[in-house]
Design a protein around this motif. Structure first.
Motif, PDB file in Angstrom:
ATOM      1  N   GLY A  16     -37.773 -41.371 -94.456  1.00 33.89           N
ATOM      2  CA  GLY A  16     -37.261 -40.219 -93.736  1.00 33.89           C
ATOM      3  C   GLY A  16     -36.255 -39.446 -94.559  1.00 33.89           C
ATOM      4  N   GLY A  17     -35.131 -39.084 -93.926  1.00 34.61           N
ATOM      5  CA  GLY A  17     -34.153 -38.281 -94.648  1.00 34.61           C
ATOM      6  C   GLY A  17     -32.785 -38.352 -94.009  1.00 34.61           C
ATOM      7  N   THR A  34     -34.378 -36.336 -98.655  1.00 29.04           N
ATOM      8  CA  THR A  34     -35.454 -36.432 -97.681  1.00 29.04           C
ATOM      9  C   THR A  34     -36.813 -36.598 -98.338  1.00 29.04           C
ATOM     10  OG1 THR A  34     -36.516 -35.265 -95.816  1.00 29.04           O
ATOM     11  CG2 THR A  34     -35.723 -33.911 -97.627  1.00 29.04           C
ATOM     12  N   SER A  35     -37.724 -37.185 -97.585  1.00 29.83           N
ATOM     13  CA  SER A  35     -39.124 -37.169 -97.974  1.00 29.83           C
ATOM     14  C   SER A  35     -39.725 -35.833 -97.571  1.00 29.83           C
ATOM     15  CB  SER A  35     -39.886 -38.300 -97.272  1.00 29.83           C
ATOM     16  OG  SER A  35     -39.924 -38.066 -95.863  1.00 29.83           O
ATOM     17  N   LEU A  36     -40.897 -35.533 -98.106  1.00 27.50           N
ATOM     18  CA  LEU A  36     -41.600 -34.319 -97.715  1.00 27.50           C
ATOM     19  C   LEU A  36     -41.918 -34.352 -96.223  1.00 27.50           C
ATOM     20  CD1 LEU A  36     -42.597 -31.796 -99.260  1.00 27.50           C
ATOM     21  CD2 LEU A  36     -44.844 -32.893 -99.362  1.00 27.50           C
ATOM     22  N   ARG A  37     -42.248 -35.537 -95.729  1.00 33.07           N
ATOM     23  CA  ARG A  37     -42.604 -35.689 -94.314  1.00 33.07           C
ATOM     24  C   ARG A  37     -41.452 -35.316 -93.383  1.00 33.07           C
ATOM     25  NH1 ARG A  37     -43.851 -41.591 -91.579  1.00 33.07           N
ATOM     26  NH2 ARG A  37     -44.623 -40.873 -89.541  1.00 33.07           N
ATOM     27  N   ALA A  38     -40.202 -35.610 -93.778  1.00 33.82           N
ATOM     28  CA  ALA A  38     -39.033 -35.364 -92.925  1.00 33.82           C
ATOM     29  C   ALA A  38     -38.319 -34.056 -93.253  1.00 33.82           C
ATOM     30  CB  ALA A  38     -38.055 -36.529 -93.046  1.00 33.82           C
ATOM     31  N   ASP A  94     -37.878 -44.045 -85.731  1.00 35.36           N
ATOM     32  CA  ASP A  94     -36.910 -44.752 -86.570  1.00 35.36           C
ATOM     33  C   ASP A  94     -37.051 -44.393 -88.048  1.00 35.36           C
ATOM     34  OD1 ASP A  94     -35.760 -46.006 -84.432  1.00 35.36           O
ATOM     35  OD2 ASP A  94     -36.722 -47.944 -84.751  1.00 35.36           O
ATOM     36  N   TRP A  95     -38.266 -44.080 -88.478  1.00 34.21           N
ATOM     37  CA  TRP A  95     -38.507 -43.767 -89.884  1.00 34.21           C
ATOM     38  C   TRP A  95     -37.705 -42.557 -90.349  1.00 34.21           C
ATOM     39  CZ3 TRP A  95     -40.421 -39.008 -91.295  1.00 34.21           C
ATOM     40  CH2 TRP A  95     -40.976 -38.237 -90.268  1.00 34.21           C
ATOM     41  N   LEU A  96     -37.308 -41.683 -89.414  1.00 31.74           N
ATOM     42  CA  LEU A  96     -36.599 -40.464 -89.814  1.00 31.74           C
ATOM     43  C   LEU A  96     -35.281 -40.757 -90.520  1.00 31.74           C
ATOM     44  CD1 LEU A  96     -37.177 -38.047 -86.801  1.00 31.74           C
ATOM     45  CD2 LEU A  96     -37.743 -37.594 -89.203  1.00 31.74           C
ATOM     46  N   HIS A  97     -34.649 -41.894 -90.212  1.00 33.59           N
ATOM     47  CA  HIS A  97     -33.373 -42.224 -90.859  1.00 33.59           C
ATOM     48  C   HIS A  97     -33.516 -43.345 -91.872  1.00 33.59           C
ATOM     49  CE1 HIS A  97     -30.116 -39.800 -89.039  1.00 33.59           C
ATOM     50  NE2 HIS A  97     -31.071 -39.528 -88.167  1.00 33.59           N
ATOM     51  N   ASP A  98     -34.730 -43.634 -92.258  1.00 28.56           N
ATOM     52  CA  ASP A  98     -34.978 -44.651 -93.280  1.00 28.56           C
ATOM     53  C   ASP A  98     -35.129 -43.949 -94.629  1.00 28.56           C
ATOM     54  OD1 ASP A  98     -35.635 -46.915 -94.701  1.00 28.56           O
ATOM     55  OD2 ASP A  98     -37.721 -46.960 -94.024  1.00 28.56           O
ATOM     56  N   VAL A  99     -33.999 -43.636 -95.252  1.00 35.61           N
ATOM     57  CA  VAL A  99     -34.020 -42.950 -96.543  1.00 35.61           C
ATOM     58  C   VAL A  99     -34.368 -43.952 -97.628  1.00 35.61           C
ATOM     59  CG1 VAL A  99     -32.702 -41.585 -98.194  1.00 35.61           C
ATOM     60  CG2 VAL A  99     -32.314 -41.289 -95.745  1.00 35.61           C
ATOM     61  N   ASP A 100     -35.412 -43.656 -98.385  1.00 34.98           N
ATOM     62  CA  ASP A 100     -35.878 -44.560 -99.445  1.00 34.98           C
ATOM     63  C   ASP A 100     -35.704 -43.877-100.800  1.00 34.98           C
ATOM     64  OD1 ASP A 100     -37.084 -46.348-101.110  1.00 34.98           O
ATOM     65  OD2 ASP A 100     -39.086 -46.187-100.229  1.00 34.98           O
TER      66      ASP A 100
END
Length: 488
Positions: A311-312, A321-325, A470-476
């Protein structure tokens, strides 16, 4: 906190007057290093008795921050960072002992402090103490000196930071759903309503070139073998919304483009998603948001650090952020980074508004049921960090219920545009939001907000352990593997 700031802009290491305390500074005596010793025990104290939320804030946070300055000397080859920072502040009404949030103070033997020109030993209980207010989830550093009201005070700190990134990067790593802010790298107050100007300098001691992006104005210059980057937010912002990201040019590309009147900078690691993909997403999205909510709220534009997955996290004029977020995080430039909640627990509404804007484009998106009960807001203290993840699901449907009563999506967007234009950088609570809705539309949601957001645990729906969002705040931040070229 909205007062005029009287400090002049300071840039560069010499101008800031901050250097490694072990080395001293030009024209000033070095701060004395703390005595070597074990980390102090961390006690927990009950929240002070207070007559109202503002009195509680004053008793817990103690200070109003005017300005935060810091210099970070990066030594990538040695995998270390030496930092020197200062906080200029005034005491809040009725308070005399200052508090800041500052994670490096957990290792007092490595930290040097100076308050109003006088050395303090963070390992000595008569100089400083670490503790946590019950229910806050946050460590406070209390300075053991009684300070005069109505005048500016200055805390200086010198301390090392671990250079943990294997890719040679140094970056902000905030997570607002957990309540983790920039107190991990500099002294500040990690609370949304505490707004201060931030002026940061980064000195990279490395032969290879680096890129830097971040919140506000970022400039660069070469000083011999040292690359210097300065960041100035140019206005008062919440400390946890300040983003910086430094990365070596051998593994990253920096692209810039003006999109719909907004200067956009995209920093991407080679071998992964590309800046062109981000620009293609941003072109129609910036056009839509400026048409719906108003002009882009950050005068220096937008800095994007693009990740490969996950996410981002939104910051003032910036996002990792990812492109998705990407669309989600850019919407936060309007609600979350310029229209700001007063407390972490009130941050449910900026996430809920963000999710509502996207999800309610579907005419079948359902409002929250009248019978719904929860403690989304009341389930945590007004001084606690983090917010309830139900903001993404039930919170968005609360906003849909508001929209349904005031006339639908169009009138709701009109309300949000008006709210943003009037309340940017003027932090407000959930009850203030209810007041704003009633003032604009005539519809009262105070009782429904009390039931939907402030019910006791016995009467509420069980909070889910997880959310589909939940993935929205999973910054990788993981770098792509392999040679340049898009990764699967």
């Amino acid at each position: 906190m909205g007062r005029p700031r009287r400090s002049s802009m300071l840039t560069g290491l010499v101008t800031l007057g901050l250097t490694c305390a072990r080395c001293g500074s030009d024209g000033a005596a070095p701060m004395a290093p703390a005595a070597t010793g074990p980390s102090p025990a961390l006690s927990t104290e009950p929240l002070p008795a207070a007559a109202g939320e503002q009195s509680l804030f004053d008793a817990v946070f103690r200070v109003d921050v005017d300005r935060v300055e810091a210099v970070f000397d990066l030594y990538p080859a040695e995998r270390r960072v030496q930092a020197a920072a200062s906080v200029t502040f005034r005491m809040r009404p009725g308070q005399s002992r200052a508090i800041v949030h500052f994670e490096p103070a957990r290792s007092p033997s490595a930290v040097a402090l100076r308050l109003d020109g006088v050395d303090l030993d963070p390992a000595r209980p008569s100089d400083a103490r670490l503790f946590s207010f019950q229910g806050s989830g946050q460590v406070s550093l209390e300075l053991q000196r009684d300070l005069a009201p109505g005048v500016a005070h200055r805390l200086e700190a010198s301390y090392p930071l671990a250079f943990v990134d294997a890719g040679g990067r140094f970056f902000a790593n905030v997570n607002d759903i957990e309540g983790r802010g920039n107190e991990v790298v500099l002294p500040s107050l990690n609370v949304p309503h505490e707004l201060a100007r931030h002026v940061l300098a980064f000195r990279v001691h490395a032969a290879e070139p680096y890129f830097a992006v971040g919140s506000g104005l970022v400039t660069t210059r070469q000083a011999g073998d040292v690359q210097e980057f300065s960041l100035d937010t140019e206005r008062e912002v919440a400390s946890y919304t300040v983003m910086f990201h430094l990365a070596p040019a051998r593994t990253h590309l920096l692209s810039e483009r003006r999109i719909r009147g907004v200067d956009v900078r995209v920093l991407v690691p080679t071998g992964g998603v590309t800046a062109e993909e981000a620009f293609a997403t941003l072109d129609p999205w910036l056009a839509e948001l400026q048409g719906a909510i108003g002009p882009f709220p950050m005068p220096r534009g937008l800095s994007v650090v693009l990740t490969q997955t996950g996410g981002g996290m939104e910051y003032y004029g910036a996002t990792t952020t990812s492109l998705r977020a990407l669309r989600h995080e850019v919407f936060h430039m309007y609600f979350g980074c310029s229209t700001v909640a007063r407390t972490y627990r009130d941050s449910w509404w900026d996430e809920a508004i963000n999710m509502w804007y996207e999800l309610a484009a579907d005419p079948a998106y359902p409002p929250i049921e009248d019978a719904f009960r929860s403690d989304i807001v009341s389930g945590r203290s007004a001084v606690a960090v983090g917010f309830d993840r139900r903001a993404y699901d039930q919170g968005a449907r609360v906003i849909q219920a508001v929209a349904a009563q005031i006339g639908g999506r169009g009138p709701m967007i009109d309300f949000l545009r008006d709210l943003h234009s009037r309340r940017s950088f003027d932090p407000f609570t959930t009850w203030d939001l209810a007041d704003e809705i009633q003032s604009w539309s005539g519809a009262s949601f105070h009782e429904r907000f009390r039931q939907w957001l402030y019910q006791s645990p016995a009467a509420q729906a069980t909070a889910p352990a997880s959310s589909a969002w939940d993935w929205l705040h999973d910054v990788d931040p993981t770098l792509p593997a392999g040679p340049p070229g898009r990764q699967p």
